[in-house]
Scaffold this active site. Structure first.
Site, PDB file in Angstrom:
ATOM      1  N   ALA A  24      -5.520   7.651   5.336  1.00 40.30           N
ATOM      2  CA  ALA A  24      -4.972   7.858   6.673  1.00 40.30           C
ATOM      3  C   ALA A  24      -6.024   7.593   7.736  1.00 40.30           C
ATOM      4  O   ALA A  24      -6.062   8.245   8.768  1.00 40.30           O
ATOM      5  CB  ALA A  24      -4.447   9.285   6.797  1.00 40.30           C
ATOM      6  N   ARG A  30      -0.259  -1.428  15.475  1.00 41.35           N
ATOM      7  CA  ARG A  30       1.074  -1.918  15.838  1.00 41.35           C
ATOM      8  C   ARG A  30       1.996  -0.840  16.412  1.00 41.35           C
ATOM      9  O   ARG A  30       3.065  -1.131  16.927  1.00 41.35           O
ATOM     10  CB  ARG A  30       1.730  -2.583  14.616  1.00 41.35           C
ATOM     11  CG  ARG A  30       1.227  -3.990  14.386  1.00 41.35           C
ATOM     12  CD  ARG A  30       1.737  -4.570  13.096  1.00 41.35           C
ATOM     13  NE  ARG A  30       1.073  -3.966  11.941  1.00 41.35           N
ATOM     14  CZ  ARG A  30       1.498  -4.081  10.687  1.00 41.35           C
ATOM     15  NH1 ARG A  30       2.609  -4.733  10.428  1.00 41.35           N
ATOM     16  NH2 ARG A  30       0.845  -3.513   9.693  1.00 41.35           N
ATOM     17  N   LYS A  37      -1.415   6.752  14.134  1.00 44.01           N
ATOM     18  CA  LYS A  37      -0.093   6.560  13.503  1.00 44.01           C
ATOM     19  C   LYS A  37       0.376   7.765  12.687  1.00 44.01           C
ATOM     20  O   LYS A  37       1.518   8.209  12.843  1.00 44.01           O
ATOM     21  CB  LYS A  37      -0.132   5.315  12.621  1.00 44.01           C
ATOM     22  CG  LYS A  37       1.148   5.081  11.845  1.00 44.01           C
ATOM     23  CD  LYS A  37       1.182   3.711  11.218  1.00 44.01           C
ATOM     24  CE  LYS A  37       0.337   3.623   9.976  1.00 44.01           C
ATOM     25  NZ  LYS A  37       0.437   2.301   9.333  1.00 44.01           N
ATOM     26  N   SER A 120      -0.452   6.524   0.715  1.00 47.55           N
ATOM     27  CA  SER A 120      -0.738   6.240   2.117  1.00 47.55           C
ATOM     28  C   SER A 120      -0.162   7.347   2.982  1.00 47.55           C
ATOM     29  O   SER A 120       0.877   7.930   2.638  1.00 47.55           O
ATOM     30  CB  SER A 120      -0.094   4.923   2.536  1.00 47.55           C
ATOM     31  OG  SER A 120      -0.916   3.866   2.157  1.00 47.55           O
ATOM     32  N   GLY A 121      -0.799   7.575   4.102  1.00 50.94           N
ATOM     33  CA  GLY A 121      -0.325   8.629   4.994  1.00 50.94           C
ATOM     34  C   GLY A 121       0.915   8.260   5.790  1.00 50.94           C
ATOM     35  O   GLY A 121       1.471   9.092   6.510  1.00 50.94           O
ATOM     36  N   ASN A 186       3.909  -4.978  -3.765  1.00 55.66           N
ATOM     37  CA  ASN A 186       3.194  -3.722  -3.984  1.00 55.66           C
ATOM     38  C   ASN A 186       3.572  -2.696  -2.905  1.00 55.66           C
ATOM     39  O   ASN A 186       3.439  -2.957  -1.719  1.00 55.66           O
ATOM     40  CB  ASN A 186       1.693  -4.031  -3.931  1.00 55.66           C
ATOM     41  CG  ASN A 186       0.844  -2.775  -3.924  1.00 55.66           C
ATOM     42  OD1 ASN A 186       1.249  -1.753  -4.463  1.00 55.66           O
ATOM     43  ND2 ASN A 186      -0.337  -2.877  -3.323  1.00 55.66           N
ATOM     44  N   ASN A 405      11.331  39.744  38.507  1.00 51.76           N
ATOM     45  CA  ASN A 405      10.272  40.183  37.592  1.00 51.76           C
ATOM     46  C   ASN A 405       8.893  39.751  38.058  1.00 51.76           C
ATOM     47  O   ASN A 405       7.898  40.179  37.517  1.00 51.76           O
ATOM     48  CB  ASN A 405      10.518  39.650  36.176  1.00 51.76           C
ATOM     49  CG  ASN A 405      10.618  38.140  36.140  1.00 51.76           C
ATOM     50  OD1 ASN A 405      11.059  37.514  37.098  1.00 51.76           O
ATOM     51  ND2 ASN A 405      10.213  37.557  35.030  1.00 51.76           N
TER      52      ASN A 405
HETATM   53  C1  UD1 Z   1      -1.550  -2.495   1.572  1.00 53.35           C
HETATM   54  C2  UD1 Z   1      -1.756  -3.220   0.255  1.00 53.35           C
HETATM   55  C3  UD1 Z   1      -0.592  -4.161   0.020  1.00 53.35           C
HETATM   56  C4  UD1 Z   1       0.702  -3.390   0.032  1.00 53.35           C
HETATM   57  C5  UD1 Z   1       0.836  -2.576   1.319  1.00 53.35           C
HETATM   58  C6  UD1 Z   1       2.005  -1.637   1.221  1.00 53.35           C
HETATM   59  C7  UD1 Z   1      -4.173  -3.436   0.070  1.00 53.35           C
HETATM   60  C8  UD1 Z   1      -5.340  -4.347   0.154  1.00 53.35           C
HETATM   61  N1  UD1 Z   1      -3.005  -3.964   0.304  1.00 53.35           N
HETATM   62  O1  UD1 Z   1      -1.575  -3.483   2.580  1.00 53.35           O
HETATM   63  O2  UD1 Z   1      -0.737  -4.828  -1.244  1.00 53.35           O
HETATM   64  O3  UD1 Z   1       1.789  -4.297  -0.107  1.00 53.35           O
HETATM   65  O4  UD1 Z   1      -0.331  -1.775   1.537  1.00 53.35           O
HETATM   66  O5  UD1 Z   1       2.193  -0.989   2.435  1.00 53.35           O
HETATM   67  O6  UD1 Z   1      -4.335  -2.283  -0.241  1.00 53.35           O
HETATM   68  N2  UD1 Z   1      -6.355   2.509   5.371  1.00 53.35           N
HETATM   69  C9  UD1 Z   1      -7.496   3.259   5.506  1.00 53.35           C
HETATM   70  N3  UD1 Z   1      -8.685   2.660   5.632  1.00 53.35           N
HETATM   71  C10 UD1 Z   1      -8.813   1.307   5.621  1.00 53.35           C
HETATM   72  C11 UD1 Z   1      -7.645   0.529   5.467  1.00 53.35           C
HETATM   73  C12 UD1 Z   1      -6.441   1.156   5.343  1.00 53.35           C
HETATM   74  O7  UD1 Z   1      -7.432   4.488   5.517  1.00 53.35           O
HETATM   75  O8  UD1 Z   1      -9.941   0.821   5.720  1.00 53.35           O
HETATM   76  C13 UD1 Z   1      -5.076   3.192   5.230  1.00 53.35           C
HETATM   77  C14 UD1 Z   1      -4.147   2.901   6.382  1.00 53.35           C
HETATM   78  O9  UD1 Z   1      -4.304   3.867   7.420  1.00 53.35           O
HETATM   79  C15 UD1 Z   1      -2.789   3.000   5.718  1.00 53.35           C
HETATM   80  C16 UD1 Z   1      -3.058   2.558   4.279  1.00 53.35           C
HETATM   81  O10 UD1 Z   1      -4.451   2.686   4.076  1.00 53.35           O
HETATM   82  O11 UD1 Z   1      -2.322   4.335   5.680  1.00 53.35           O
HETATM   83  C17 UD1 Z   1      -2.623   1.141   4.007  1.00 53.35           C
HETATM   84  O12 UD1 Z   1      -3.351   0.284   4.837  1.00 53.35           O
HETATM   85  P1  UD1 Z   1      -2.706  -0.986   5.512  1.00 53.35           P
HETATM   86  O13 UD1 Z   1      -3.702  -1.625   6.377  1.00 53.35           O
HETATM   87  O14 UD1 Z   1      -1.405  -0.629   6.098  1.00 53.35           O
HETATM   88  O15 UD1 Z   1      -2.513  -1.880   4.223  1.00 53.35           O
HETATM   89  P2  UD1 Z   1      -1.686  -3.204   4.163  1.00 53.35           P
HETATM   90  O16 UD1 Z   1      -2.500  -4.299   4.732  1.00 53.35           O
HETATM   91  O17 UD1 Z   1      -0.353  -2.962   4.726  1.00 53.35           O
HETATM   92 CA    CA Z   2       0.818  -0.940   5.857  1.00 51.61          CA
END
Ligand code: UD1
Ligand code: CA
Length: 473
Positions: A24, A30, A37, A120-121, A186, A405
């Site tokens: 998180a 975005r 977020k 993921s958060g 994924n 009051n």
């Molecule tokens: C990631 C996956 C992708 C998958 C998708 C599903 C990787 C490399 N890719 O991509 O295969 O289809 O999720 O939603 O893992 N976060 C951190 N620190 C960081 C980067 C990310 O805490 O340095 C957290 C983000 O806050 C988020 C989660 O990890 O909660 C996922 O990160 P995000 O950047 O959304 O990954 P995607 O590029 O969407």
């Molecule tokens: Ca994502």
């Protein structure tokens, strides 16, 4: 975080110890928001609370949340939601990728041995059963995949052509045109043996299109060592549970889905909703059987409603506890109030914080109350302001009664005894007390206490000037 679910079912017995790491640290660009977020609310709770709760309910004995942006705010939200649960924080200073985020949690994880859920958060609709199923699989690495109609920019799952076992996950931006055609993607939810995780994370590089450490590379490493990687592929409706929230549109879709889940649970437990899609609920709200909710009712915060009540159109209840057989008529606005069995409220009532209505009390239209208790069977049926007041059982408050009051600096209390009768258009200048069974005549300004059983009346003698109108014209 009130978890009715959790109180009933203690965490399941798992074959191996389980910990969870929840990523998180991202800002969530975005969302185009000042607020990080994972703190955007879904059904009234910061989004991050849901995966944390799901992990706890699935049996994780430790949950480590990796925070980065606005870590103080995220920490505060978690502390408030999970004061007594084993939720810890780890900090990722720079968002160098999902594998890096998980690495940042390892020092906190320490010498834990067992299964590590990695979530993921930003997946508020995540179901506990999915985590339970992941945990039940025997492989050292397993993850959730999905087959959405539109594979978007998710990482693609590449499978062996003959065995159809997963070989690797390729990120969209690194994928060849052929790989981008793959439909299985994924979901970003994993369960991994702690030893495999710590050993493999050390070896990952960032030689890819985004220059990030990819957690998804774990799949290629494991399959490369000849290990079988497990997957739970979600199709159709089930896949919607694991969709992440990246922008406001996806936030609204997550909210809609959660509202559906919350409404279905209440309807199955015996609540009638005349127009379910127009009932808005916060997570944790409880409603008893045979209660009827009209359209456009909002039940928010820690609201609990008893059995056989009716809550009419447009009413909004926040942090309010309602007994049985209570009627809340249309467009009532109720905040931090206790309403006991048999009461009637509204239409158009405004009950503010600290209001208590004892059994069978009645508050009618255009009445505002604040820090005020109405005793059993007491009535304030029309057009009144009752603030900082204690009103005895069966007292009758006439239309247009006002408790004055506030003296400009301080608030003062008004006390009205049981069975007292307050005539219409009375001002009670607090601090003031009206004794039991006393009467206050209509139009009176009460500045001094009224003894029990007395009549208080301030009324200028009336003048009648015969023929005045005609002469004036
Ligand atoms: C990631 C996956 C992708 C998958 C998708 C599903 C990787 C490399 N890719 O991509 O295969 O289809 O999720 O939603 O893992 N976060 C951190 N620190 C960081 C980067 C990310 O805490 O340095 C957290 C983000 O806050 C988020 C989660 O990890 O909660 C996922 O990160 P995000 O950047 O959304 O990954 P995607 O590029 O969407
Ligand atoms: Ca994502």
């Amino acid at each position: 975080m009130s978890t009715p679910e959790k109180n009933e079912t203690s965490a399941p017995e798992l074959p191996r110890p389980c910990a969870a790491i929840i990523m998180a640290a991202g800002l969530g660009t975005r969302m185009r928001s000042e607020l990080v977020k994972v703190l955007h609310p879904v059904a009234g709770r910061p989004m991050i609370c849901y995966p944390v709760r799901a992990a706890l309910l699935a049996g994780a004995t430790r949950v480590i949340v990796v925070v980065g942006h606005q870590r103080k705010q995220v920490a505060d939200a978690l502390e408030q939601a999970f004061p007594n649960d084993p939720v810890e924080l780890a900090v990722q200073d720079q968002p160098l990728g999902t594998a890096h985020a998980v690495s940042c949690a390892l020092p906190t994880l320490g010498d834990f041995v067992g299964d590590v859920l990695i979530l993921s958060g930003d997946v508020p609709n995540l179901q506990v059963s999915l985590l339970t199923n992941l945990l039940a699989m025997p492989m050292a690495l397993r993850f959730v995949s999905m087959l959405p109609d539109d594979a978007g920019e998710y990482g693609r799952v590449v499978r062996d052509a003959t065995t159809s076992l997963p070989l690797r996950i390729v990120e969209f931006r690194d994928a060849t045109p052929e790989e981008r055609q793959l439909r299985e993607v994924n979901a970003g939810l994993y369960c991994i043996d702690s030893t495999l995780l710590t050993e493999t994370l050390k070896t990952l590089g960032r030689d890819n299109a985004q220059g990030e450490y990819y957690l998804t590379d774990l799949v290629a490493r494991a399959s490369g060592k000849g290990m079988q990687v497990g997957t739970i592929p979600l199709k159709g409706d089930a896949a919607h549970d694991v969709l992440g929230v990246n922008d406001r549109l996806e936030l609204s879709m997550a909210e809609t889905r959660m509202q559906g889940t919350l409404r279905r649970a209440l309807m199955r437990s015996g609540v009638t909703m005349l127009c379910p899609e127009r009932t808005y609920l916060h997570d944790g709200v409880m409603v008893g059987p045979d209660t009827v909710l009209e359209p456009d009712v909002s039940l928010l915060g820690a609201t609990r409603i008893g059995a056989a009540c009716r809550i009419d159109q447009g009413s909004r209840l926040t942090d309010t506890v309602v007994g049985d057989a209570v009627s809340v008529f249309a467009y009532s606005h109720i905040d931090s109030t206790i309403i006991e069995t048999g009461c009637q409220v509204g239409p158009f009532a405004r009950l503010r914080e600290g209001t208590i209505l004892r059994e069978n009390a009645k508050v009618g239209n255009f009445v505002e109350t604040k820090k005020t208790e109405l005793g059993e069977g007491a009535k304030a049926s029309h057009l009144s302001y009752l603030g900082d007041a204690t009103i005895g059982a069966r007292a009758n408050i006439g239309a247009g009664t006002i408790t004055c009051n506030y003296d400009g600096t301080k608030k003062h209390r008004t006390v009205i005894g049981a069975g007292a009768f307050i005539g219409s258009d009375t001002q009670l200048v607090a601090p003031v007390e009206v004794g039991e069974g006393a009467y206050v005549g209509a139009g009176t300004t009460v500045c001094e206490d009224v003894p029990p059983g007395a009549l208080a009346i301030t009324r200028a003698p009336r003048r009648t000037i015969e023929g005045w109108v005609k002469r004036k014209r």
